[in-house]
Design a protein around this motif. Structure first.
Motif, short mmCIF file in Angstrom:
data_model
loop_
_atom_site.label_atom_id
_atom_site.label_comp_id
_atom_site.label_asym_id
_atom_site.label_seq_id
_atom_site.Cartn_x
_atom_site.Cartn_y
_atom_site.Cartn_z
N GLU A 1 57.87 49.20 29.47
CA GLU A 1 57.37 49.83 28.25
C GLU A 1 55.85 49.98 28.33
OE1 GLU A 1 58.72 48.41 24.52
OE2 GLU A 1 60.66 47.84 25.31
N PRO A 2 55.33 51.15 28.03
CA PRO A 2 53.89 51.40 28.15
C PRO A 2 53.01 50.54 27.25
CG PRO A 2 55.10 53.46 27.89
CD PRO A 2 56.07 52.34 27.69
N MET A 3 53.54 49.98 26.18
CA MET A 3 52.72 49.22 25.24
C MET A 3 52.13 47.96 25.87
SD MET A 3 52.77 51.18 22.73
CE MET A 3 52.18 50.31 21.30
N GLU A 4 52.80 47.39 26.85
CA GLU A 4 52.36 46.14 27.47
C GLU A 4 51.58 46.37 28.77
OE1 GLU A 4 52.78 43.11 26.10
OE2 GLU A 4 53.60 44.15 24.38
N TRP A 5 51.16 47.57 29.02
CA TRP A 5 50.50 47.91 30.28
C TRP A 5 49.25 47.09 30.53
CZ3 TRP A 5 45.59 50.17 30.67
CH2 TRP A 5 45.21 50.51 31.95
N SER A 6 48.35 47.03 29.57
CA SER A 6 47.07 46.34 29.79
C SER A 6 47.28 44.85 30.03
CB SER A 6 46.12 46.56 28.62
OG SER A 6 46.66 46.00 27.44
N HIS A 7 48.23 44.25 29.32
CA HIS A 7 48.49 42.82 29.53
C HIS A 7 49.12 42.60 30.91
CE1 HIS A 7 49.39 38.66 28.77
NE2 HIS A 7 50.65 38.88 29.07
N HIS A 8 50.03 43.48 31.29
CA HIS A 8 50.68 43.35 32.59
C HIS A 8 49.68 43.51 33.73
CE1 HIS A 8 53.64 43.79 35.77
NE2 HIS A 8 53.06 44.92 36.12
N LEU A 9 48.77 44.45 33.59
CA LEU A 9 47.84 44.76 34.66
C LEU A 9 46.61 43.86 34.65
CD1 LEU A 9 47.71 46.76 36.97
CD2 LEU A 9 46.37 48.25 35.52
N PHE A 10 46.13 43.51 33.45
CA PHE A 10 44.90 42.74 33.35
C PHE A 10 45.11 41.41 32.63
CE2 PHE A 10 43.56 47.24 33.43
CZ PHE A 10 42.89 47.21 34.63
N GLY A 11 46.26 40.80 32.81
CA GLY A 11 46.53 39.51 32.20
C GLY A 11 45.59 38.45 32.76
N GLU A 12 45.75 37.24 32.27
CA GLU A 12 44.85 36.14 32.63
C GLU A 12 44.69 35.97 34.14
OE1 GLU A 12 46.37 32.63 30.80
OE2 GLU A 12 46.50 33.59 28.84
N ARG A 13 45.78 35.90 34.83
CA ARG A 13 45.72 35.62 36.27
C ARG A 13 45.58 36.88 37.11
NH1 ARG A 13 50.32 31.05 35.95
NH2 ARG A 13 49.04 29.55 34.87
N LYS A 14 45.91 38.01 36.56
CA LYS A 14 45.83 39.26 37.31
C LYS A 14 44.39 39.64 37.63
CE LYS A 14 50.25 40.25 37.06
NZ LYS A 14 51.16 40.91 37.91
N VAL A 15 43.48 39.39 36.70
CA VAL A 15 42.07 39.70 36.92
C VAL A 15 41.53 38.88 38.09
CG1 VAL A 15 39.75 39.66 35.93
CG2 VAL A 15 41.68 40.46 34.55
N ALA A 16 41.89 37.62 38.12
CA ALA A 16 41.45 36.75 39.22
C ALA A 16 42.01 37.25 40.55
CB ALA A 16 41.87 35.31 38.96
N LEU A 17 43.26 37.70 40.53
CA LEU A 17 43.88 38.21 41.75
C LEU A 17 43.19 39.49 42.22
CD1 LEU A 17 46.16 37.71 43.76
CD2 LEU A 17 47.62 39.13 42.31
N PHE A 18 42.91 40.42 41.29
CA PHE A 18 42.18 41.64 41.65
C PHE A 18 40.80 41.30 42.19
CE2 PHE A 18 44.34 45.49 41.09
CZ PHE A 18 45.26 45.35 40.06
N LEU A 19 40.14 40.34 41.57
CA LEU A 19 38.81 39.93 42.02
C LEU A 19 38.87 39.34 43.43
CD1 LEU A 19 35.87 39.82 41.18
CD2 LEU A 19 36.30 37.57 40.19
N ALA A 20 39.85 38.49 43.67
CA ALA A 20 40.00 37.88 45.01
C ALA A 20 40.28 38.96 46.05
CB ALA A 20 41.13 36.86 45.00
N HIS A 21 41.17 39.89 45.74
CA HIS A 21 41.46 40.99 46.67
C HIS A 21 40.22 41.85 46.90
CE1 HIS A 21 46.05 40.88 45.82
NE2 HIS A 21 45.73 40.09 46.81
N GLY A 22 39.48 42.11 45.83
CA GLY A 22 38.27 42.93 45.94
C GLY A 22 37.21 42.28 46.81
N ILE A 23 36.99 41.00 46.62
CA ILE A 23 35.99 40.28 47.43
C ILE A 23 36.40 40.29 48.90
CG2 ILE A 23 35.00 38.00 47.90
CD1 ILE A 23 35.09 37.54 44.83
N TYR A 24 37.67 40.01 49.15
CA TYR A 24 38.14 39.98 50.53
C TYR A 24 38.06 41.36 51.18
CZ TYR A 24 40.69 38.69 54.66
OH TYR A 24 41.03 38.47 55.96
N LEU A 25 38.48 42.40 50.44
CA LEU A 25 38.38 43.76 50.97
C LEU A 25 36.93 44.13 51.26
CD1 LEU A 25 40.92 45.87 48.90
CD2 LEU A 25 40.83 45.65 51.37
#
Length: 163
Positions: free
Chosen positions: A108-132
């Motif tokens: 469901e599109p309503m939960e998109w921001s939470h699914h993509l930018f939830g508490e742990r997802k931001v840390a994961l994106f940041l870790a991937h970004g730093i490594y890349l």
């Protein structure tokens, strides 16, 4: 003559792909080792292989575009840093876009921001970004050395061994 150029470009794409495979494999192994303490199994070899193939092809093609000529006029540290930032940003942007499309098709599109930018997802994106970013810095550092030391030192020897 064209066959030599095709052969040279295939070797170049292969080397770029191999480099990114090693980078992604190291990241996958680190991730797997970190998840062991939580007793979580993680298998990412297929993602590692496909990611390396895609990254190798994309980096090779984008590096052939004329927009990189103006970057080569900058000081080496600026050239390497700017290229690494641009490529990291593009890679993260494409990853977010891919996850967004996948989410909209399956959830469901309503939960998109939470699914993509939830508490742990931001840390994961940041870790991937730093490594890349670090992978791109190392890649463009060696590309800079290759361009200024000369390909004749190692690439021509590689081509002669295959003949």
């Amino acid at each position: 003559m064209k066959l030599d150029k095709i052969k040279q470009e295939m070797i170049e794409v292969g080397l770029i792909t191999l480099y990114f495979f090693v980078c992604f494999a190291v990241f996958m192994i680190i991730k797997k080792l970190l998840l062991i303490q939580y007793q979580i199994s993680f298998y990412g070899w297929a993602t590692t292989i496909v990611g390396a193939l895609a990254m190798g092809k994309v980096v090779f093609l984008i590096d052939k575009l004329p927009m990189h000529r103006w970057l080569q006029k900058l000081r080496p540290i600026r050239e390497i840093t700017i290229k690494a930032v641009i490529y990291t940003g593009i890679t993260i942007g494409v990853s977010i876009l891919e996850k967004t499309v996948h989410f909209y098709l399956n959830e469901e599109p309503m939960e998109w921001s939470h699914h993509l930018f939830g508490e742990r997802k931001v840390a994961l994106f940041l870790a991937h970004g730093i490594y890349l970013y670090l992978c791109f810095v190392i890649f463009y550092f060696f590309q800079y050395l290759d361009r200024h030391i000369g390909r004749e030192v190692w690439f021509d020897k590689l081509m002669k061994r295959q003949d």
